[in-house]
Design an enzyme around this catalytic site. Sequence first.
Site, PDB file in Angstrom:
ATOM      1  N   ASP A  64      60.434  55.588  46.196  1.00  0.00           N
ATOM      2  CA  ASP A  64      60.397  55.167  44.794  1.00  0.00           C
ATOM      3  C   ASP A  64      61.633  54.994  44.079  1.00  0.00           C
ATOM      4  O   ASP A  64      61.934  55.184  42.975  1.00  0.00           O
ATOM      5  CB  ASP A  64      59.825  56.484  44.102  1.00  0.00           C
ATOM      6  CG  ASP A  64      58.394  56.364  44.401  1.00  0.00           C
ATOM      7  OD1 ASP A  64      57.724  55.325  44.883  1.00  0.00           O
ATOM      8  OD2 ASP A  64      57.602  57.263  43.928  1.00  0.00           O
ATOM      9  N   THR A  65      62.578  54.507  44.854  1.00  0.00           N
ATOM     10  CA  THR A  65      63.939  54.183  44.258  1.00  0.00           C
ATOM     11  C   THR A  65      63.912  52.618  44.120  1.00  0.00           C
ATOM     12  O   THR A  65      64.736  52.114  43.491  1.00  0.00           O
ATOM     13  CB  THR A  65      65.203  54.291  45.107  1.00  0.00           C
ATOM     14  OG1 THR A  65      64.977  53.964  46.403  1.00  0.00           O
ATOM     15  CG2 THR A  65      65.448  56.029  45.182  1.00  0.00           C
ATOM     16  N   ILE A  87      61.838  30.520  51.681  1.00  0.00           N
ATOM     17  CA  ILE A  87      62.067  31.575  52.543  1.00  0.00           C
ATOM     18  C   ILE A  87      60.753  31.922  53.513  1.00  0.00           C
ATOM     19  O   ILE A  87      59.573  31.929  52.765  1.00  0.00           O
ATOM     20  CB  ILE A  87      62.169  32.544  51.410  1.00  0.00           C
ATOM     21  CG1 ILE A  87      63.524  32.774  50.803  1.00  0.00           C
ATOM     22  CG2 ILE A  87      62.088  34.015  52.124  1.00  0.00           C
ATOM     23  CD1 ILE A  87      63.975  33.806  49.806  1.00  0.00           C
ATOM     24  N   HIS A 129      64.395  55.454  57.587  1.00  0.00           N
ATOM     25  CA  HIS A 129      65.385  55.509  58.781  1.00  0.00           C
ATOM     26  C   HIS A 129      64.919  55.189  59.889  1.00  0.00           C
ATOM     27  O   HIS A 129      65.521  55.340  60.836  1.00  0.00           O
ATOM     28  CB  HIS A 129      66.125  56.711  58.441  1.00  0.00           C
ATOM     29  CG  HIS A 129      65.463  57.738  57.696  1.00  0.00           C
ATOM     30  ND1 HIS A 129      65.818  57.647  56.289  1.00  0.00           N
ATOM     31  CD2 HIS A 129      64.606  58.540  58.013  1.00  0.00           C
ATOM     32  CE1 HIS A 129      65.208  58.714  55.644  1.00  0.00           C
ATOM     33  NE2 HIS A 129      64.413  59.100  56.455  1.00  0.00           N
TER      34      HIS A 129
END
Length: 643
Positions: A64-65, A87, A129
Amino acid sequence: DEESEEESSSEEEDEDEEEEDTTLTESKRERAIARIKKRMADHEAVRSVDKLRSPVVCVLGHVDTGKTKILDKLRRTNVQDGEAGGITQQIGATNVPISVIQEQCKMVQGFLAAPLLLPGLLIIDTPGHESFSNLRDRGSSLCDIAILVVDIMHGLEPQTLESINLLKKKKTPFVVALNKVDRLYEWKPNKHKDVREVIASQPDNTRLEFMKRKDEVILGLAEQGLNAALFYENPDPEDYISLVPTSAHSGDGMGNLMASLVAMSQSFLAKRLSYTEELQATVLEVKAIGGFGTTIDIVLVNGRLKFGQTIVLAGTDGPIVTTIKALLTPSKMQDLRVKNQYIEHKEIMAAQGVKIAARDLEKTIAGLSMRVANNPDEVEILREAAERDLASALNAIKLKPLGVFVQASTLGSLEALLEFLKTSKIPYAGVRIGPVVRRDVMRASTMLEHDEKFAVILAFDVKVERDAQEMADKEKVKIFQADIIYHLFDRFTEYQEDLIKQKKEQFRSIAVFPCKLKIMPEHIYMSRDPIVVGVQVTGGVLRTGTPICVPSKEFIYIGVCTGIQHNSKDVDTAKKGDEVCVKIENPGGDAPKMFGRHFDETDLLMSRISRESIDACKDYFRDELAKSDWALMVELKKLFEIL
């Protein structure tokens, strides 16, 4: 080469033909290896800083950043032109061509003056990650440069720190995006200006709040041993990390973020980004899509792929060799109802996200590299390399002799799960990638002889075959299945607690807690059957159900303590120092022992312990005994001469 071969063959004609075969295959193999090596060397020689590939950018940060929101903003440039700004929406990876970057960054001061060398950026949106810790593709992590997203309202959060540690370990350069500046009180957005001007044009109190929060983040990074500064106040880019204030919501500072990435890539990473024909490709995920069957999504970091090439991949049941049936990239944003959403290519150059359709891809393992065999004789060598890849990835996992069995769908989820188990102190004895089959149940059932609580398979995001489930029920092996790590973990811990409870109930009668009792002569109420006396606990714990004997009178066994009263209230236990009244009932069999005849107030009463009771205490009641109780246990053990 041919002459030498003729000589060698003429010498060996008289020997067995078998040997000739082996030498032939060996020489063939050596030639293939030599060819691969030479090809690598040739490609390495042509590498130059003049021809760069797109850097692979990873976006990391706490939940949630706004990681994905930033990506959306970077992708969805000028959608209003009915064209997605040139794109290509890519697979897990978004290719941002240089023209779009120029368009996005035109308001950044001094950006258009510097020449652009990059062909674009390849941005990978990874769930945190996984891609990182795991696509350590041939030692070079997939990622060339990273964006660490920090919510300016919250500062550094746990996963932010985790991401920082990953970046430090890999020595990956990164830019910090201070996201959500639009949440600052009375922030006035303007996405068509350089973010420096936007900050300067804010009201005083907003600017002060921004400075305060920015300094908190800089302080947090300093605690992690990193120097940081706002990108336009950065004294030395090699030593200081740039902070770029952004708002993915209102679009402030997005241009500056891209400009920083481009500037960093060109200045520090030119050597690493030089394009080479030597193929470097990593499998991101395996999924089935209609019309093509099972496909794999890969990130092509270097080199090129052609239609019809032979590829070698690591699979759950050994290496997979197959030919490319289709190289797909998602089409420009067509109307979604158009059946064919992918464009097929004859050949693709790096760096790109590509979907590959081929046969037999079901068992591919995501997270390892993909290799291309240019000649048939290279296949064998590449197969071995693929096997080595998988073996080294799995061998890096330290197993315990006693532990649970873990199965996951990809290397990434496996490593994430193991990392989680490690922090939760759960040992694992075996790992595998792929669905749970009977063989896995057999393996887990071997734990039943050692420790029942480990006869468990944790299946993360994989299916369990039906016969495996039936066998597990028969063998009493527990299989826990879940798509979310935490659910899996909760169910497992719950199961373990239940087991311990069951065991405690089962062994409560066997386990004897050590205690020493001194009879108080003025409180003798009944002298035989049952004996009711007042005692003082001089050591250990007295519980109801404890067998009592008198060591000083040849260990005569006087019975089981069936009731304890303290201040005329019934209690279950009495600790050292308590003065309580106990009722000791005759065990039956022998004539009841009598106070005053068989023993008297000078004798100490003790709990009768045995080897079994000591083991039961050790295994299941360790948490209920204090250090002093164990000391008493040792004392009694010597007294009773238990080996």
